[in-house]
Design an enzyme around this catalytic site. Structure first.
Site, PDB file in Angstrom:
ATOM      1  CB  ILE A  17      -1.019  -0.009   1.171  1.00 23.48           C
ATOM      2  CG1 ILE A  17      -2.111   1.033   0.940  1.00 23.48           C
ATOM      3  CG2 ILE A  17      -0.342   0.190   2.510  1.00 23.48           C
ATOM      4  CD1 ILE A  17      -2.951   0.827  -0.284  1.00 23.48           C
ATOM      5  CB  SER A  39      10.614  -0.820   6.024  1.00 23.83           C
ATOM      6  OG  SER A  39       9.541  -1.671   5.786  1.00 23.83           O
ATOM      7  NE  ARG A  40       9.854  -6.584   9.581  1.00 27.07           N
ATOM      8  CZ  ARG A  40       9.113  -7.679   9.518  1.00 27.07           C
ATOM      9  NH1 ARG A  40       9.158  -8.554  10.490  1.00 27.07           N
ATOM     10  NH2 ARG A  40       8.334  -7.896   8.473  1.00 27.07           N
ATOM     11  CE  LYS A  93      -8.322  -1.591   5.966  1.00 30.55           C
ATOM     12  NZ  LYS A  93      -8.071  -2.714   4.975  1.00 30.55           N
ATOM     13  CG  ASP A 171      -7.196  -6.212   5.242  1.00 30.98           C
ATOM     14  OD1 ASP A 171      -6.563  -5.505   6.044  1.00 30.98           O
ATOM     15  OD2 ASP A 171      -7.127  -6.058   4.008  1.00 30.98           O
TER      16      ASP A 171
HETATM   17  P1  NAP Z   1       2.213  -5.735   3.327  1.00 32.68           P
HETATM   18  O1  NAP Z   1       2.777  -5.259   2.022  1.00 32.68           O
HETATM   19  O2  NAP Z   1       2.083  -7.202   3.543  1.00 32.68           O
HETATM   20  O3  NAP Z   1       2.975  -5.174   4.593  1.00 32.68           O
HETATM   21  C1  NAP Z   1       3.506  -3.888   4.700  1.00 32.68           C
HETATM   22  C2  NAP Z   1       4.886  -3.946   5.308  1.00 32.68           C
HETATM   23  O4  NAP Z   1       4.787  -4.129   6.713  1.00 32.68           O
HETATM   24  C3  NAP Z   1       5.729  -5.109   4.828  1.00 32.68           C
HETATM   25  O5  NAP Z   1       6.322  -4.881   3.574  1.00 32.68           O
HETATM   26  C4  NAP Z   1       6.750  -5.254   5.949  1.00 32.68           C
HETATM   27  O6  NAP Z   1       7.906  -4.471   5.659  1.00 32.68           O
HETATM   28  C5  NAP Z   1       6.011  -4.707   7.158  1.00 32.68           C
HETATM   29  N1  NAP Z   1       5.751  -5.817   8.075  1.00 32.68           N
HETATM   30  C6  NAP Z   1       5.256  -7.032   7.753  1.00 32.68           C
HETATM   31  N2  NAP Z   1       5.218  -7.815   8.843  1.00 32.68           N
HETATM   32  C7  NAP Z   1       5.707  -7.073   9.848  1.00 32.68           C
HETATM   33  C8  NAP Z   1       5.941  -7.331  11.213  1.00 32.68           C
HETATM   34  N3  NAP Z   1       5.732  -8.552  11.724  1.00 32.68           N
HETATM   35  N4  NAP Z   1       6.433  -6.354  11.978  1.00 32.68           N
HETATM   36  C9  NAP Z   1       6.690  -5.147  11.458  1.00 32.68           C
HETATM   37  N5  NAP Z   1       6.521  -4.846  10.137  1.00 32.68           N
HETATM   38  C10 NAP Z   1       6.020  -5.798   9.358  1.00 32.68           C
HETATM   39  O7  NAP Z   1       0.776  -5.104   3.570  1.00 32.68           O
HETATM   40  P2  NAP Z   1      -0.039  -3.976   2.800  1.00 32.68           P
HETATM   41  O8  NAP Z   1      -0.909  -4.622   1.779  1.00 32.68           O
HETATM   42  O9  NAP Z   1       0.855  -2.861   2.388  1.00 32.68           O
HETATM   43  O10 NAP Z   1      -1.008  -3.527   3.991  1.00 32.68           O
HETATM   44  C11 NAP Z   1      -0.520  -2.835   5.116  1.00 32.68           C
HETATM   45  C12 NAP Z   1      -1.692  -2.175   5.814  1.00 32.68           C
HETATM   46  O11 NAP Z   1      -2.342  -1.305   4.889  1.00 32.68           O
HETATM   47  C13 NAP Z   1      -2.755  -3.173   6.300  1.00 32.68           C
HETATM   48  O12 NAP Z   1      -3.272  -2.769   7.532  1.00 32.68           O
HETATM   49  C14 NAP Z   1      -3.828  -3.105   5.229  1.00 32.68           C
HETATM   50  O13 NAP Z   1      -5.105  -3.381   5.746  1.00 32.68           O
HETATM   51  C15 NAP Z   1      -3.720  -1.651   4.797  1.00 32.68           C
HETATM   52  N6  NAP Z   1      -4.178  -1.435   3.412  1.00 32.68           N
HETATM   53  C16 NAP Z   1      -3.771  -2.244   2.409  1.00 32.68           C
HETATM   54  C17 NAP Z   1      -4.290  -2.066   1.117  1.00 32.68           C
HETATM   55  C18 NAP Z   1      -3.859  -2.920  -0.066  1.00 32.68           C
HETATM   56  O14 NAP Z   1      -4.496  -2.839  -1.125  1.00 32.68           O
HETATM   57  N7  NAP Z   1      -2.821  -3.715   0.044  1.00 32.68           N
HETATM   58  C19 NAP Z   1      -5.209  -1.060   0.876  1.00 32.68           C
HETATM   59  C20 NAP Z   1      -5.552  -0.199   1.912  1.00 32.68           C
HETATM   60  C21 NAP Z   1      -5.046  -0.412   3.177  1.00 32.68           C
HETATM   61  P3  NAP Z   1       9.346  -4.937   6.239  1.00 32.68           P
HETATM   62  O15 NAP Z   1       9.442  -6.424   6.057  1.00 32.68           O
HETATM   63  O16 NAP Z   1      10.309  -4.172   5.392  1.00 32.68           O
HETATM   64  O17 NAP Z   1       9.340  -4.544   7.682  1.00 32.68           O
END
Ligand code: NAP
Length: 311
Positions: A17, A39-40, A93, A171
């Site tokens: 995102i 970010s890790r 969110k 989600d």
């Molecule tokens: P994602 O790509 O799976 O995760 C975002 C980043 O969070 C990962 O790249 C990782 O970066 C970090 N992360 C993962 N596990 C972690 C942990 N255990 N501890 C700390 N950092 C961690 O997820 P995303 O799709 O971007 O979604 C993230 C948030 O945005 C969620 O709450 C989701 O509901 C919301 N969101 C997503 C979307 C969508 O379309 N994807 C839309 C609107 C809102 P590092 O490994 O570099 O730390």
């Protein structure tokens, strides 16, 4: 052109995102300067990247605000660090994994005199405010919410989403609930639910929810991640004067069968405009209504174990 200097903003938790929405929205907004990320494993091209929020804030004390975009189970710890350090906080969110931790952050933000924003991007979809205005003048008599999508397409290999606190099908479903709670003129409460859990996962793949309110307006919601083919992100509201339909997640609006012209403003630029306004005015916007409905569903819902899910 703004006469004040831009708010120095950092992003924490760089993933899907952040690249899809946050970076373009922030870089297009002159109220912000994107100065760092933490970010890790990931970085953002062109700005300093740190492995943790602690390391980032120690190295760059000039940072004024952070956007926390990691999975919800890890948001509170980062928010606590940022608020304690006196930074304004934008929460993706859902704002947290529990209601109580968001209350904790709200108190901490107030105690430290900084802004906290629980962002709900779907509320900024173009159909939402026109639908809200229409329903304020034409009381709803029922509502059907259908939020069905293919989890393999939208969340490939996202393990956190299937773990406790990841919310599973809620989600995306919480996006629908953020619209429902914005456009309905009165509060609704859950009266029954069924949650379907794959036998190998800790979060549901589908949910059916029934809500009601003091005025007797029934709301029925179906969330399902097993949809293939066309995705459904629709909300249909019955009124005595005809039907209101928000489709494509609130991108399109029909009233009584006629599609309405809408201002096509994207969701994330609007979110960042709102956040800038909060920071400048010294306010917070903390709304947990969508998360409260999800918590209620986990409390009241019947559980059904269904086939295992493998990515
Ligand atoms: P994602 O790509 O799976 O995760 C975002 C980043 O969070 C990962 O790249 C990782 O970066 C970090 N992360 C993962 N596990 C972690 C942990 N255990 N501890 C700390 N950092 C961690 O997820 P995303 O799709 O971007 O979604 C993230 C948030 O945005 C969620 O709450 C989701 O509901 C919301 N969101 C997503 C979307 C969508 O379309 N994807 C839309 C609107 C809102 P590092 O490994 O570099 O730390």
């Amino acid at each position: 052109m703004s006469t004040t200097s831009p708010i120095k903003l950092a992003i924490v938790g760089v993933g899907k995102i952040v690249h899809d929405q946050h970076v373009p929205a922030i870089t297009a907004n002159t109220d912000f300067a994107l100065v760092a990320s933490a970010s890790r494993n990931n970085t953002i091209e062109g700005i300093p990247g740190f492995k943790s929020i602690e390391e980032m804030l120690a190295a760059m004390p000039e940072i004024e605000a952070v956007s926390l975009c990691m999975p919800p189970q890890y948001r509170h710890a980062a928010a606590h660090v940022a608020l304690t350090a006196g930074k304004h906080v934008f929460l993706e969110k859902p704002p947290g994994a529990t209601l109580s931790e968001v209350a904790d952050l709200e108190a901490l933000a107030a105690a430290n005199g900084v802004s906290l924003f629980t962002s709900w991007h779907s509320r900024y979809a173009p159909a939402v405010q026109p639908a809200k205005a229409y329903l304020a003048a034409h009381p709803p008599i029922n509502m059907q919410v259908t939020w069905k999508e293919d989890v393999r397409h939208w969340h490939p290999n996202q393990d956190w989403i299937w773990q406790a606190g990841g919310l599973g099908v809620f989600d995306p479903g919480i996006n629908a609930l953020s619209i429902v709670t914005e456009i309905l003129p009165s509060l609704v409460f859950l009266t029954g639910a069924t949650l379907e859990f794959p036998e190998n996962r800790d979060a549901p793949i589908a949910a059916e929810l029934h809500f009601n309110n003091a005025a007797g307006v029934p709301v029925h919601a179906e969330f399902d991640w097993r949809q293939t083919g066309k995705q459904s992100w629709d909300i249909v509201v019955g009124t005595a004067q005809g039907e209101v339909k928000l489709s494509d997640g609130g991108a399109r609006l029909w009233i009584d069968g006629k599609e309405q012209p809408l201002e096509k403003e994207a969701e994330y630029p609007s979110l960042y405009r709102r956040f800038a306004g909060l920071v400048k005015s010294g306010g917070s916007d903390v709304d947990v209504a969508p998360l409260r409905h999800v918590a209620d569903a986990f409390m009241l819902g019947k559980r059904k174990v269904v086939d295992a899910f493998h990515d």
